[in-house]
Design an enzyme around this catalytic site. Structure first.
Site, mmCIF file in Angstrom:
data_model
loop_
_atom_site.group_PDB
_atom_site.id
_atom_site.type_symbol
_atom_site.label_atom_id
_atom_site.label_comp_id
_atom_site.label_asym_id
_atom_site.label_seq_id
_atom_site.Cartn_x
_atom_site.Cartn_y
_atom_site.Cartn_z
ATOM 1 N N GLY A 60 1.410 -0.919 -0.024
ATOM 2 C CA GLY A 60 1.826 -1.219 1.343
ATOM 3 C C GLY A 60 2.600 -0.059 1.934
ATOM 4 O O GLY A 60 3.124 0.800 1.196
ATOM 5 N N GLN A 65 8.952 3.486 7.564
ATOM 6 C CA GLN A 65 8.904 4.486 6.490
ATOM 7 C C GLN A 65 8.336 5.829 6.956
ATOM 8 O O GLN A 65 8.498 6.828 6.267
ATOM 9 C CB GLN A 65 8.086 3.967 5.297
ATOM 10 C CG GLN A 65 8.744 2.779 4.603
ATOM 11 C CD GLN A 65 7.931 2.312 3.421
ATOM 12 O OE1 GLN A 65 6.993 1.548 3.596
ATOM 13 N NE2 GLN A 65 8.251 2.784 2.233
ATOM 14 N N CYS A 110 9.606 1.744 -4.426
ATOM 15 C CA CYS A 110 9.394 1.925 -2.985
ATOM 16 C C CYS A 110 9.056 3.390 -2.739
ATOM 17 O O CYS A 110 9.648 4.276 -3.371
ATOM 18 C CB CYS A 110 10.660 1.541 -2.230
ATOM 19 S SG CYS A 110 10.535 1.722 -0.442
ATOM 20 N N LEU A 111 8.130 3.627 -1.844
ATOM 21 C CA LEU A 111 7.745 5.008 -1.528
ATOM 22 C C LEU A 111 8.877 5.771 -0.858
ATOM 23 O O LEU A 111 8.855 6.992 -0.820
ATOM 24 C CB LEU A 111 6.494 5.014 -0.641
ATOM 25 C CG LEU A 111 5.228 4.451 -1.300
ATOM 26 C CD1 LEU A 111 4.096 4.359 -0.286
ATOM 27 C CD2 LEU A 111 4.811 5.313 -2.494
ATOM 28 N N HIS A 153 8.207 -7.536 0.805
ATOM 29 C CA HIS A 153 8.770 -6.180 0.680
ATOM 30 C C HIS A 153 8.586 -5.424 2.010
ATOM 31 O O HIS A 153 9.520 -4.770 2.495
ATOM 32 C CB HIS A 153 8.080 -5.443 -0.481
ATOM 33 C CG HIS A 153 8.519 -4.031 -0.691
ATOM 34 N ND1 HIS A 153 9.229 -3.616 -1.796
ATOM 35 C CD2 HIS A 153 8.333 -2.902 0.070
ATOM 36 C CE1 HIS A 153 9.478 -2.319 -1.711
ATOM 37 N NE2 HIS A 153 8.937 -1.855 -0.597
ATOM 38 N N GLU A 154 7.400 -5.540 2.602
ATOM 39 C CA GLU A 154 7.122 -4.823 3.864
ATOM 40 C C GLU A 154 7.908 -5.429 5.021
ATOM 41 O O GLU A 154 8.454 -4.697 5.853
ATOM 42 C CB GLU A 154 5.620 -4.849 4.181
ATOM 43 C CG GLU A 154 4.723 -4.216 3.134
ATOM 44 C CD GLU A 154 5.213 -2.881 2.612
ATOM 45 O OE1 GLU A 154 5.789 -2.108 3.396
ATOM 46 O OE2 GLU A 154 5.049 -2.624 1.408
ATOM 47 N N HIS A 157 11.294 -4.119 5.224
ATOM 48 C CA HIS A 157 11.424 -2.787 5.838
ATOM 49 C C HIS A 157 11.594 -2.897 7.364
ATOM 50 O O HIS A 157 12.303 -2.096 7.973
ATOM 51 C CB HIS A 157 10.203 -1.917 5.541
ATOM 52 C CG HIS A 157 10.247 -1.232 4.205
ATOM 53 N ND1 HIS A 157 11.298 -0.443 3.811
ATOM 54 C CD2 HIS A 157 9.355 -1.200 3.180
ATOM 55 C CE1 HIS A 157 11.060 0.045 2.592
ATOM 56 N NE2 HIS A 157 9.888 -0.410 2.184
HETATM 57 C C1 N9Y Z 1 5.233 0.807 -1.289
HETATM 58 C C2 N9Y Z 1 5.445 -0.130 -2.503
HETATM 59 C C3 N9Y Z 1 5.303 -1.588 -2.076
HETATM 60 C C4 N9Y Z 1 5.290 -2.597 -3.250
HETATM 61 C C5 N9Y Z 1 6.535 -2.585 -4.107
HETATM 62 C C6 N9Y Z 1 6.635 -3.963 -4.710
HETATM 63 C C7 N9Y Z 1 5.773 -4.877 -3.880
HETATM 64 C C8 N9Y Z 1 5.183 -4.025 -2.794
HETATM 65 C C9 N9Y Z 1 4.427 0.262 -3.563
HETATM 66 C C10 N9Y Z 1 6.438 2.618 -5.474
HETATM 67 C C11 N9Y Z 1 5.342 3.135 -6.354
HETATM 68 C C12 N9Y Z 1 4.470 2.051 -6.881
HETATM 69 C C13 N9Y Z 1 3.906 1.180 -5.780
HETATM 70 C C14 N9Y Z 1 3.544 -0.187 -6.374
HETATM 71 C C15 N9Y Z 1 1.710 -1.506 -7.315
HETATM 72 C C16 N9Y Z 1 2.373 -2.715 -7.489
HETATM 73 C C17 N9Y Z 1 1.724 -3.768 -8.100
HETATM 74 C C18 N9Y Z 1 0.455 -3.613 -8.528
HETATM 75 C C19 N9Y Z 1 -0.161 -2.409 -8.336
HETATM 76 C C20 N9Y Z 1 6.111 -0.055 0.790
HETATM 77 N N1 N9Y Z 1 6.274 0.647 -0.326
HETATM 78 N N2 N9Y Z 1 4.839 0.957 -4.673
HETATM 79 N N3 N9Y Z 1 6.145 1.353 -4.816
HETATM 80 N N4 N9Y Z 1 2.247 -0.381 -6.709
HETATM 81 N N5 N9Y Z 1 0.456 -1.383 -7.742
HETATM 82 O O1 N9Y Z 1 7.471 1.163 -0.564
HETATM 83 O O2 N9Y Z 1 3.274 -0.027 -3.425
HETATM 84 O O3 N9Y Z 1 4.396 -1.026 -6.486
HETATM 85 O O4 N9Y Z 1 7.039 -0.410 1.485
HETATM 86 NI NI NI Z 2 8.931 0.058 0.358
#
Ligand code: N9Y
Ligand code: NI
Length: 185
Positions: A60, A65, A110-111, A153-154, A157
């Site tokens: 997401g 962001q 989180c990115l 989570h989104e 934000h």
């Molecule tokens: C991107 C986040 C959003 C997720 C975090 C937890 C729920 C939503 C994101 C950092 C790197 C990894 C990646 C991730 C993933 C999770 C489950 C299954 C497969 C948006 N963000 N990540 N966070 N990937 N892949 O910050 O996707 O969690 O706001």
């Molecule tokens: Ni995030």
């Protein structure tokens, strides 16, 4: 195209703002923003493109962001019962939620956060959501599992909330009453 340098990191004030509602019909700028957010999450999950552009994989991405304080996010969750395969949410809302909670067993990332923050992040296990699509149509969905967690989570934000705000810093892995763990595998 959104690259890692376009994603703002914790400490940037925009991440703490309450983002503004989007008005319709969408401006060309807002339309482009929607497409760019979705493009990022799709490309970041493609091994080749992710590597080519140096993208950190994400399911997401929310407009704040990329320093746009607007109520828009995109989700790309392959398999998640196809509910959020390619989803753009504008002015999203949770209209009802379960009492039961859930959390990703391995915690969240989180990115916009370049460090690991350990701990359980409590989320509602099931939510009913409403959002507008790019044409202004109302989309209503019932979500559970990873799609529900990611939507929350989104949405956070858009309200200036970071995932670690929900972690009990004195006891990050404390039992969450009424919660069932979500296993990423
Ligand atoms: C991107 C986040 C959003 C997720 C975090 C937890 C729920 C939503 C994101 C950092 C790197 C990894 C990646 C991730 C993933 C999770 C489950 C299954 C497969 C948006 N963000 N990540 N966070 N990937 N892949 O910050 O996707 O969690 O706001
Ligand atoms: Ni995030």
């Amino acid at each position: 195209m959104i690259l890692m340098n376009d994603i703002i990191r914790e400490g940037h004030p925009t991440l703490r703002l309450k983002a503004k509602e989007v008005s319709f019909p969408l401006s060309n700028e807002d339309r482009q923003l929607c497409d760019d957010l979705l493009e990022y999450v799709v490309n970041s999950q493609d091994d080749k493109l992710g590597e080519k552009y140096g993208l950190r994989s994400g399911i997401g991405l929310a407009a704040p962001q990329v320093n746009a304080s607007k109520r828009i996010f995109a989700l790309h969750i392959p398999d998640g019962e196809n509910l959020l395969e390619n989803f753009i949410a504008i002015n999203p809302k949770i209209i009802s939620h379960s009492v039961e909670k859930t959390y990703i067993e391995t915690g969240e990332g989180c990115l916009s956060v370049d460090r690991e923050v350990p701990g359980y992040v409590p989320r509602y296990a099931r939510i009913t959501v409403k959002a507008l699509d790019k044409e202004g149509n109302v989309i209503k969905k019932r979500l559970k599992g990873l799609p529900a967690i990611a939507f929350q989570h989104e949405l956070d934000h858009l309200n200036g909330i970071m995932f670690y705000d929900h972690i009990d810093e004195n006891a990050p892995y404390k039992d969450i009453p009424g919660a069932t763990a979500f296993d990423r595998e």
